[in-house]
Design a protein around this motif. Structure first.
Motif, PDB file in Angstrom:
ATOM      1  N   SER A 184       0.850  -1.189   0.000  1.00  0.00           N
ATOM      2  CA  SER A 184       0.000   0.000   0.000  1.00  0.00           C
ATOM      3  C   SER A 184       0.883   1.236   0.000  1.00  0.00           C
ATOM      4  N   PRO A 185       0.382   2.369  -0.503  1.00  0.00           N
ATOM      5  CA  PRO A 185       1.206   3.582  -0.534  1.00  0.00           C
ATOM      6  C   PRO A 185       1.756   3.997   0.826  1.00  0.00           C
ATOM      7  N   ASP A 186       1.021   3.730   1.914  1.00  0.00           N
ATOM      8  CA  ASP A 186       1.529   4.112   3.241  1.00  0.00           C
ATOM      9  C   ASP A 186       2.465   3.069   3.837  1.00  0.00           C
ATOM     10  N   GLY A 187       2.689   1.953   3.122  1.00  0.00           N
ATOM     11  CA  GLY A 187       3.624   0.935   3.574  1.00  0.00           C
ATOM     12  C   GLY A 187       3.123   0.055   4.690  1.00  0.00           C
ATOM     13  N   GLU A 188       1.872   0.210   5.099  1.00  0.00           N
ATOM     14  CA  GLU A 188       1.343  -0.547   6.231  1.00  0.00           C
ATOM     15  C   GLU A 188       0.731  -1.883   5.826  1.00  0.00           C
ATOM     16  N   LYS A 189       0.405  -2.058   4.544  1.00  0.00           N
ATOM     17  CA  LYS A 189      -0.256  -3.274   4.075  1.00  0.00           C
ATOM     18  C   LYS A 189       0.495  -3.850   2.876  1.00  0.00           C
ATOM     19  N   PHE A 190       0.312  -5.144   2.674  1.00  0.00           N
ATOM     20  CA  PHE A 190       0.917  -5.873   1.564  1.00  0.00           C
ATOM     21  C   PHE A 190      -0.126  -6.854   1.048  1.00  0.00           C
ATOM     22  N   GLY A 191      -0.241  -6.965  -0.255  1.00  0.00           N
ATOM     23  CA  GLY A 191      -1.250  -7.861  -0.796  1.00  0.00           C
ATOM     24  C   GLY A 191      -0.843  -8.461  -2.125  1.00  0.00           C
ATOM     25  N   TYR A 192      -1.418  -9.611  -2.430  1.00  0.00           N
ATOM     26  CA  TYR A 192      -1.271 -10.233  -3.742  1.00  0.00           C
ATOM     27  C   TYR A 192      -2.383 -11.261  -3.896  1.00  0.00           C
ATOM     28  N   THR A 193      -2.652 -11.636  -5.129  1.00  0.00           N
ATOM     29  CA  THR A 193      -3.631 -12.683  -5.385  1.00  0.00           C
ATOM     30  C   THR A 193      -2.903 -13.930  -5.851  1.00  0.00           C
ATOM     31  N   SER A 194      -3.475 -15.072  -5.530  1.00  0.00           N
ATOM     32  CA  SER A 194      -2.916 -16.357  -5.953  1.00  0.00           C
ATOM     33  C   SER A 194      -4.073 -17.297  -6.238  1.00  0.00           C
ATOM     34  N   GLY A 195      -3.781 -18.396  -6.889  1.00  0.00           N
ATOM     35  CA  GLY A 195      -4.861 -19.299  -7.230  1.00  0.00           C
ATOM     36  C   GLY A 195      -4.362 -20.598  -7.813  1.00  0.00           C
ATOM     37  N   ASP A 196      -5.285 -21.533  -7.979  1.00  0.00           N
ATOM     38  CA  ASP A 196      -4.961 -22.855  -8.507  1.00  0.00           C
ATOM     39  C   ASP A 196      -6.128 -23.331  -9.360  1.00  0.00           C
ATOM     40  N   GLY A 197      -5.845 -23.604 -10.630  1.00  0.00           N
ATOM     41  CA  GLY A 197      -6.874 -24.124 -11.518  1.00  0.00           C
ATOM     42  C   GLY A 197      -6.485 -25.437 -12.149  1.00  0.00           C
ATOM     43  N   PHE A 198      -5.451 -26.077 -11.609  1.00  0.00           N
ATOM     44  CA  PHE A 198      -4.970 -27.312 -12.207  1.00  0.00           C
ATOM     45  C   PHE A 198      -5.812 -28.524 -11.825  1.00  0.00           C
ATOM     46  N   THR A 199      -6.534 -28.439 -10.737  1.00  0.00           N
ATOM     47  CA  THR A 199      -7.298 -29.603 -10.257  1.00  0.00           C
ATOM     48  C   THR A 199      -8.802 -29.380 -10.337  1.00  0.00           C
ATOM     49  N   GLY A 200      -9.268 -28.325 -10.998  1.00  0.00           N
ATOM     50  CA  GLY A 200     -10.700 -28.041 -11.076  1.00  0.00           C
ATOM     51  C   GLY A 200     -10.929 -26.587 -11.416  1.00  0.00           C
ATOM     52  N   PRO A 201     -12.097 -26.041 -11.040  1.00  0.00           N
ATOM     53  CA  PRO A 201     -12.367 -24.619 -11.306  1.00  0.00           C
ATOM     54  C   PRO A 201     -11.334 -23.742 -10.604  1.00  0.00           C
ATOM     55  N   TRP A 202     -11.104 -22.588 -11.188  1.00  0.00           N
ATOM     56  CA  TRP A 202     -10.109 -21.694 -10.621  1.00  0.00           C
ATOM     57  C   TRP A 202     -10.522 -21.248  -9.223  1.00  0.00           C
ATOM     58  N   LEU A 203      -9.729 -21.664  -8.229  1.00  0.00           N
ATOM     59  CA  LEU A 203      -9.898 -21.203  -6.854  1.00  0.00           C
ATOM     60  C   LEU A 203      -8.911 -20.077  -6.638  1.00  0.00           C
ATOM     61  N   MET A 204      -9.438 -18.857  -6.449  1.00  0.00           N
ATOM     62  CA  MET A 204      -8.599 -17.684  -6.299  1.00  0.00           C
ATOM     63  C   MET A 204      -8.605 -17.213  -4.850  1.00  0.00           C
TER      64      MET A 204
END
Length: 502
Positions: free
Chosen positions: A239-259
């Motif tokens: 985050s711009p204030d440096g207090e938070k960090f985030g990212y998205t991840s997921g897996d679609g190799f074993t079925g519907p995309w779980l994000m």
């Protein structure tokens, strides 16, 4: 611990030099003012604190996904890199800038690496002439992924070669392993050094490096308690204030995309992450684009077909999770591709721009990302760039200062000027027109007010936290003495202003 050549070390007092007289209406401003577009036909998207312009250009360097670039404090481009070579301000190869990321993978992508957030350029702490490029590549020998086998760094001295710069140290290995694609950086709590973060190839472990005036040092690794993603590639971001960090991840190799949207609190002193929440969602589509709002209160993330947001400053973060946009059937031609949702970029004008995975000629735009709910105003494919573009720049918050009152707030002599709340007025405000140069405390928004001799407010204007320069054009005011005041973060300072109409 890796020693760096830092013979020309100076303090960051150069920030007190007067900024060139730039007009925000037409000229870019700041370290993060440039977005390069296109890999065949090319253009440049330049930002002020309130607007942007798109101008076709001719340059040597093309960009696929990987794009690191940095300008000086006045918005003048210094350098850029596509993961294959480092370019100077002209867009051509910098002296000794060829041959990044040695190996067959880089050789196969001469137009730029296909790695989102695959590099990032940081100013060397306490040295105004040096810059460090952190970069990564791919590995054909990785069984399930094209994970990066190394985290590299290269050093540029911008004062060399007549001011066009020279790469003085190249392809140094900071660490070997199996890293996911995507690098991020955040100012240390002392306001001088830089944290650089890489994730492993399943997005479950973070690796933390610290860039100081003398070293690039590996600090530690940390288990992130996040959803395992086979072959992570994404936009890990602070985050711009440096207090938070985030990212998205997921897996679609074993079925519907779980994000999953993974959100953490971040200690800028220790470098420790603390898990806030993991938001699991399934909409049948992959995606890894994400960005924080300028005020750091909202985290936006997407799949190819939907854009979501969540408020990060509430006790129950997951309860604020909502969808704010759905992809339509708009075609960007020629060729004919849908403008789906892909990578996100928080620009210097305070808006978020979203590319598409098919390399089209349109961007989506979030007009008011600081606003709650649907008031964020997602505009689909409303920005026409004229060239095909995949990737977005990797710009950290270069303006974040020290964490005041923290245990690591020990370098006040270095940061007093950069975050001095005093401001400068120039030139003399004849006819009510002038500029102000300012540095707001701790990256907070501010407000400018002007009062007459009786204390009556005659003018006010908001000051965005991502800008340091504003052009003021006052309404018709009588000749006389006024008070000009800036308020921010419960602090204020006032100067005398003399209006004289010739």
């Amino acid at each position: 611990m890796i020693r760096l050549n830092n013979k020309n070390k100076i303090t960051r007092h150069f920030l007190c030099l007067v900024i060139l007289f730039l007009s925000k209406e037409c000229l870019p401003q700041g370290y993060n003012s440039t977005f390069f577009l296109g890999y065949n036909a090319k253009a440049r998207m330049s930002f002020t604190d309130t607007s942007y312009s798109i101008i076709p250009e001719t340059r040597t360097i093309p960009f696929d996904y990987t794009q690191g670039n940095i300008s000086d404090e006045n918005g003048n481009l210094l350098m850029s890199s596509n993961g294959i070579f480092i370019a100077n301000a002209t867009g051509d190869t910098m002296l000794n800038g060829e041959g990044l990321n040695p190996g067959q993978f880089a050789d196969d992508f001469p137009a730029g690496l296909p790695i989102p957030y695959g590099n990032i350029i940081l100013p060397m702490p306490d040295d105004s002439t040096k810059y460090v490029l952190f970069h990564q590549t791919g590995d054909y020998n990785s069984i399930a992924t094209l994970a990066s086998p190394e985290i590299f760094y290269s050093v540029v001295d911008i004062s060399m070669n007549g001011g066009f710069g020279q790469v003085v140290s190249k392809n140094n290995i900071a660490m070997t392993g199996s890293f996911g694609w995507g690098l991020s950086a955040c100012k240390h709590g002392n306001g001088r050094d830089w944290w650089v973060i890489a994730l492993n190839d399943s997005a479950t472990i973070s690796y933390k490096f610290l860039l100081t005036p003398d070293t690039i040092q590996f600090i530690n690794s940390q288990y992130m308690q996040a959803l395992s993603h086979i072959g992570f590639a994404g936009q890990p971001t602070f985050s711009p204030d440096g207090e938070k960090f985030g990212y998205t991840s997921g897996d679609g190799f074993t079925g519907p995309w779980l994000m999953a949207a993974n959100l953490f609190s971040f200690d800028r002193c220790s470098g420790d992450f603390m898990l806030d929440t993991v938001i699991n969602y399934i909409d049948g589509n992959p995606g890894f684009g994400c960005a924080f709002s300028p005020n750091s209160k909202y985290f936006y993330f997407s799949t190819t077909e939907h854009i979501y947001k969540v408020a990060v400053d509430t006790p129950n973060i997951g309860a604020t999770f909502q969808m704010v946009a759905i992809n339509d059937t708009f075609l960007s031609a020629p060729p004919v591709f849908y403008t789906n949702f892909h990578l996100m970029y928080l620009a210097a004008n305070g808006k978020i721009y979203i590319s598409s995975g098919s390399s089209v000629k349109h961007f989506h735009e979030i007009n008011n990302p600081d606003s709650a709910g649907m008031a964020c105003d997602v505009q689909l494919h409303n920005v026409f760039t004229g060239v095909f573009t995949f990737g977005v720049p990797n710009h950290p918050n270069y303006y974040l200062g020290r964490k005041i009152g923290s245990v690591c707030d020990s370098l006040t002599s270095v940061n007093e000027i950069e975050h001095d709340f005093k401001f400068k007025i120039f030139p003399n405000p004849n006819n009510g027109n002038f500029k102000i140069m300012y540095l707001l405390p701790q990256n907070k928004a501010g407000k400018l007010e002007i009062f007459d001799i009786n204390g009556r407010a005659v003018y006010s204007q908001n000051l965005p936290q991502w800008s340091t320069l504003q052009f003021i054009s006052l309404p018709k005011l009588s000749n006389g003495i006024y008070a000009i005041k800036i308020n921010s973060n419960n602090l204020s300072i006032t100067k005398k202003l003399i209006i004289h109409h010739e």
